[in-house]
Design a protein around this motif. Sequence first.
Motif, short mmCIF file in Angstrom:
data_model
loop_
_atom_site.label_atom_id
_atom_site.label_comp_id
_atom_site.label_asym_id
_atom_site.label_seq_id
_atom_site.Cartn_x
_atom_site.Cartn_y
_atom_site.Cartn_z
N UNK A 1 42.41 50.86 38.38
CA UNK A 1 41.42 50.57 39.20
C UNK A 1 41.35 49.11 39.98
N UNK A 2 40.15 49.06 41.25
CA UNK A 2 40.90 47.90 41.87
C UNK A 2 41.14 46.24 41.28
N UNK A 3 40.18 46.12 40.07
CA UNK A 3 39.64 45.46 39.71
C UNK A 3 39.06 45.84 38.34
N UNK A 4 40.19 45.71 36.79
CA UNK A 4 39.14 46.81 35.76
C UNK A 4 38.66 45.82 35.04
N UNK A 5 38.33 45.99 34.45
CA UNK A 5 36.88 45.33 33.31
C UNK A 5 37.96 44.65 32.81
N UNK A 6 38.07 43.62 32.76
CA UNK A 6 38.85 42.47 30.90
C UNK A 6 37.94 41.95 30.45
N UNK B 1 32.32 34.75 33.53
CA UNK B 1 32.36 33.30 32.56
C UNK B 1 33.89 34.30 31.49
N UNK B 2 34.76 34.40 30.80
CA UNK B 2 35.82 34.92 30.65
C UNK B 2 36.59 34.45 30.78
N UNK B 3 36.87 34.03 32.08
CA UNK B 3 37.89 33.98 32.70
C UNK B 3 38.22 31.96 33.13
#
Length: 86
Positions: free
Chosen positions: A20-25, A53-55
């Motif tokens: 995916x271009x930007x997977x959910x983390x 908020x997790x980054x």
Amino acid sequence: VQQREAPVNYRLIEDGLQYEPEPAVAAPVLIFHGRKDDVVPCILSERYAQNKPNVALHLLDSDHQLTDQVVPMCGRTLEFFREGGV
């Protein structure tokens, strides 16, 4: 560290295309990026971190390799783990 341009096999591109271009983390993420990076623009990290908020993004006065920022990055990484992430 080669400190020069080096060829990259096309299989790296093929591998990247299967994700995916930007997977959910969901896990806490710590990013260090040099403001003077002439390889990967820091705006890409800023966009990724935006509204997540997790980054935790730290822009440093350095280049792509960040070799002059090892000590500050180690200190911030230790804080990050002590605090349990973001």
